[in-house]
Design a protein around this motif. Structure first.
Motif, PDB file in Angstrom:
ATOM      1  N   LYS A 663       0.855  -1.198   0.000  1.00 22.25           N
ATOM      2  CA  LYS A 663       0.000   0.000   0.000  1.00 22.25           C
ATOM      3  C   LYS A 663       0.885   1.239   0.000  1.00 22.25           C
ATOM      4  N   ASP A 667       1.025   4.141  -2.607  1.00 20.52           N
ATOM      5  CA  ASP A 667       0.842   5.566  -2.242  1.00 20.52           C
ATOM      6  C   ASP A 667       1.978   6.413  -2.785  1.00 20.52           C
ATOM      7  N   GLN A 668       3.192   5.885  -2.639  1.00 23.78           N
ATOM      8  CA  GLN A 668       4.356   6.647  -3.111  1.00 23.78           C
ATOM      9  C   GLN A 668       4.333   6.815  -4.623  1.00 23.78           C
ATOM     10  N   LYS A 670       1.695   7.001  -6.314  1.00 24.08           N
ATOM     11  CA  LYS A 670       0.663   8.028  -6.564  1.00 24.08           C
ATOM     12  C   LYS A 670       1.275   9.416  -6.385  1.00 24.08           C
TER      13      LYS A 670
END
Ligand SMILES: Nc1ncnc2c1ncn2[C@@H]1O[C@H](COP(=O)(O)OP(=O)(O)OP(=O)(O)O)[C@@H](O)[C@H]1O
Length: 820
Positions: A663, A667-668, A670
């Motif tokens: 996750k 996220d990174q 993103k």
């Protein structure tokens, strides 16, 4: 799912490390348990406490576990014929706790003393001794570990309702081809319709399948090579039947387990520690089939050749019965369901692993080294699926002990992995089955891609990226597929005409996997302490022999006796000096070996700073004491260092579990994407205007700079001109001065001749007669009009000077009416 047969009676068994042979009960269950308890009790001295704990609970460990004890919502389907539609039956894992569902079991690896659960030729059950094909074994053993390619076999099932097979198999030619009648029915290309493999088998009996496909790999595992055997094929094509079989036709797994104990039975030199684990990959998550229901999913840690499965329960097995119990338990937890094609379809990939640790037997040596052997470290290392060393775990991820290399005996470690893959399938009429089918197909597709890339890399000498990480299955198999295992694949084929496309796809997969290159290596852990001790002893012996020889030579030289002092022949002399040289060389070699093995030992210990120890056998006791003191101090400082590192480790933020890490990575990714968008926006929104401003400023200033440059160039030209004028003037002045000097000399001469009385008027007259200058004008040099100090400042006046006739010029110095 298979149900394994239990031997009806057992002859007497022996316990390890005792010459006495004690007959045991004939009941397999009780014989197993009492045997274990007895052995644990006997080894109680070396493993304080362990035997009692195990002894008090052994009955629970021995309680048989049947699949019936687990209520399941699965209902028996009406038909058992594969290929015909079946009623759908949902399934779920039992929620009823049983003793196996307890967080720990008696044979959980973290609960046992490995020395108490070793199996050897004396303790192994007698019923496994039969059917040993020694000739076969000799042939196969020559081949163990030498194969550098995957062994690929095809099994074509044929049921009575299959009136006709679309695939024609030739066992003798080890090939299979599509009946030309159907050449266009689904095959991509007629040239692709014939396939050659290591073996092509037909028929229902599982014994020939086992001996052709699996036996050599099982023996290779027993000899220290990691081995992987897996079944691949379309749903309902017979993978589970091949791997597990049924009561009348046991499959590869039960036969392999029987062979493991047979192997132990006939191999009198070694003793074994066997550990089992059983897991399944269902909908891309890994479940421990031996762990209680509701246990956390198994995570794959590490990567490349260092794949670690954690937490994964490992159970020590000492008998075939013990393995059967473990298998039964695991299989009762497997996810199977009725599909349109198979009444009991495996909805997951299942992996049964047997970790085999073995070492040479040798109690006498053990005792002599007993005081020195390091106790089992808490961070026991057990191999992952690949056979790499991974942290071993018992229940709840608790680490357990490992088999120690002792008395100079090395420990061999290998893993036998038996994998029943879920079958590829088309969408079913059930939504849940279709969802599972998607996961199954995706992971099989990834397996195909991985295999394809690996074999293409080998064929074309490339090193293209292999997408191991795209599925749990390929990630788990990465070390094996990367080469460190012997692999045998059985591809099962459905002979039906309706399955030609799927069968062709299976055969193409089988052809690709043939190209994967292997290089399985034995893993051996050497007891360096014992080796060093042996080397030391040998050095002492050699030194003593050398001293004897030197003393003998000295005696001969000093002796007065003629017989002793007799001259040695040349040959005797040469032999003697050679013998002494050899002794010296061997001493040096051994000393080097000691240093090497100590260095190896230290460097192999994870995270331990290497501190090579030098041994000088000629050191005095005092020096040795000093060395010892220094070593102790070093140990103390290392202990402090370890404490501070442990504190730092505890203070460190915990490593997030794999799903959280995924996750975080997502996220990174993103955030990076967002930043890229911002940068692009900055470029188009701010970058462009700023560039325009800069260009305006540059344009404006470039004009000004150009003007300034031009002005400076003009000035430089003007300055050059001035310098040139000045040079000319100087030159002219020198000329005029010369002329003035000449005139003065001339006038002086005229004066001396008495001609100085000539009036100016007469000269003027003469001038008039010459016609220039005008009337009343005087010849006056322009130079006379310019003050002398200004000469250098005036322009070019050579013109006026040239107009002055040489004889009629006014003298310098402002003298008028100069008498000539
Ligand atoms: N060679 C064989 N001889 C007799 N019966 C067989 C043979 N192969 C398979 N069967 C029977 O066919 C049925 C389906 O076989 P099996 O469950 O082994 O298929 P599978 O490939 O494992 O299917 P899935 O991928 O759906 O789990 C079973 O009832 C099995 O007993």
């Amino acid at each position: 799912m298979s149900t394994l047969s239990t031997p009806s009676s057992k002859p007497a068994r022996r316990t390890p490390f005792t010459p006495s042979k004690r007959p045991l009960s004939s009941s397999s269950s009780s014989s197993s348990s009492s045997d274990l308890v007895n052995r644990l009790n006997r080894t109680g001295s070396s493993s304080s406490g362990t035997s009692n704990i195990l002894g008090s609970t052994h009955k629970r460990y021995k309680a048989p576990v049947s699949s019936e004890s687990r209520p399941r919502t699965y209902t028996k389907p009406l038909s058992t014929i594969p290929g015909s539609p079946r009623p759908k039956t949902p399934y779920e894992r039992s929620k009823t706790p049983t003793f196996e569902d307890s967080p720990t079991s008696k044979m959980d690896v973290s609960n046992v003393d490995p020395e108490a659960v070793l199996v050897d030729s004396e303790t192994v059950e007698a019923d496994v001794s039969a059917e040993m094909d020694e000739a076969w074994l000799r042939t196969m053993s020559a081949d163990h570990g030498k194969r550098d390619k995957v062994m690929v076999s095809i099994r074509r099932v044929f049921f009575f309702w299959h009136l006709y097979s679309a695939w024609i198999a030739s066992s003798s030619a080890s090939s299979i081809h599509l009946d030309p009648v159907h050449a266009k029915s689904g095959a991509p290309n007629p040239a692709e319709n014939k396939f050659d493999f290591d073996s092509v088998l037909t028929g229902s009996p599982n014994k020939p399948i086992y001996s052709t496909v699996a036996q050599s790999h099982v023996y290779a595992a027993m000899e220290g090579y990691n081995s992987v055997i897996f079944a691949y094929g379309q749903t309902a094509s017979g993978k589970t039947y091949t791997l597990s079989g049924d009561e009348s036709e046991p499959g590869i797994i039960p036969r392999a387990m029987k062979d493991v104990f047979r192997f132990i039975k006939r191999n009198e030199e070694r003793e074994y520690l066997l550990r089992c684990s059983y897991l399944e990959i269902y909908n891309e998550s890994i479940h421990d089939l031996l762990a209680p229901v509701g246990s956390p999913a198994v995570m794959i840690q590490g990567g490349g050749s260092e794949v670690i499965l954690n937490p994964l329960r490992e159970e020590v097995v000492t008998s075939l019965k013990g393995v059967k119990d473990v298998l039964k338990r695991g299989e009762s937890h497997r996810r199977t369901a009725c599909t349109d094609w198979n009444e009991r379809s495996s909805r997951s990939h299942s992996v049964f692993r047997l970790v085999i640790e073995s070492r040479e037997r040798g109690e006498a040596l053990d005792e002599s080294f007993h005081g020195r052997v390091t106790p089992a470290p808490s961070g026991r290392q057990t191999p992952g699926v690949s056979g790499r060393q991974t942290p071993g775990h018992g229940a709840g991820g608790k680490p357990g002990p490992k088999l120690q290399a002792r008395g100079g005996r090395s420990v061999q470690t290998s893993v036998l992995s038996l994998i029943d893959l879920a079958g590829s399938e088309k969408a079913t009429s059930d939504k849940e089955r279709t969802r599972e089918g998607k996961y199954i197909n995706t992971s099989l597709l990834t397996l195909g891609t991985v295999i394809g890339t690996l074999s293409e890399n080998v064929a074309k000498g490339k090193s293209d990226h292999v997408p191991f990480r795209n599925s749990k299955l390929t990630r788990m198999l990465q070390p094996s597929l990367s080469g460190n295992a012997r692999i045998s694949v059985v591809c099962t084929i459905n002979p039906d005409i309706s399955a030609i496309a799927e069968s062709t796809s299976t055969l193409l997969f089988a052809r690709r996997i043939k190209g994967v290159k292997l290089n399985a290596q034995k893993k051996e852990i050497v007891d360096t302490d014992a080796l060093i001790e042996r080397y030391r002893k040998e050095i002492e012996d050699l030194k003593a022999r050398l001293a004897e020889k030197e003393a003998a030579v000295g005696d001969r030289r000093q002796s007065s006796s003629v017989s002793v002092k007799r001259r040695l022949s040349v040959k005797e002399k040469t032999d003697e000096s050679k013998a002494m040289k050899d002794l010296n060389t061997r001493i040096q070699q051994l000393t080097k070996l000691i240093l090497t093995s100590q260095t190896v030992d230290e460097s192999s210990a994870d995270s331990r700073p290497g501190s090579p120890v030098k041994i000088d056998f000629d050191m005095s006791p005092y020096q040795l004491q000093q060395e010892l003191l220094a070593a102790r101090l070093q140990l103390e400082s290392q202990a402090t260092q370890i404490l501070s590192l442990e504190a730092a480790l505890e203070a460190r933020p915990p490593i997030p579990p794999e799903n959280e890490r995924d996750k975080m990575i997502a996220d990174q990714a993103k955030v990076i994407k967002e930043l890229e968008i911002v940068v692009r926006g900055y470029e188009s929104n701010l970058g462009e205007p700023l560039r325009a401003v800069r260009e305006d400023v540059e344009r404006e200033w470039m004009g000004k700079v150009g003007d300034e440059v031009r002005k400076r160039e003009e000035k430089e030209r003007w300055a050059d001109e001035l310098v040139k004028q000045l040079e000319k003037e100087k030159h002219m002045r020198i000329k005029v001065e010369d002329q003035a000097r000449a005139l003065t000399a001339f006038v002086t001469k005229l004066d001396a001749l008495g001609l100085g009385g000539l009036s100016l008027g007469s000269i003027n007259k003469e001038n008039e007669s010459l016609g220039s200058p005008g009337k009343g004008e005087k010849y006056v040099s322009l130079l006379d009009q310019v003050p002398e100090e200004e000469w250098s400042m005036t322009g070019d006046f050579s013109f006026e000077m040239e107009k002055v006739p040489a004889m009629k010029r006014e003298p310098f110095g402002g003298k008028e009416n100069v008498a000539l």
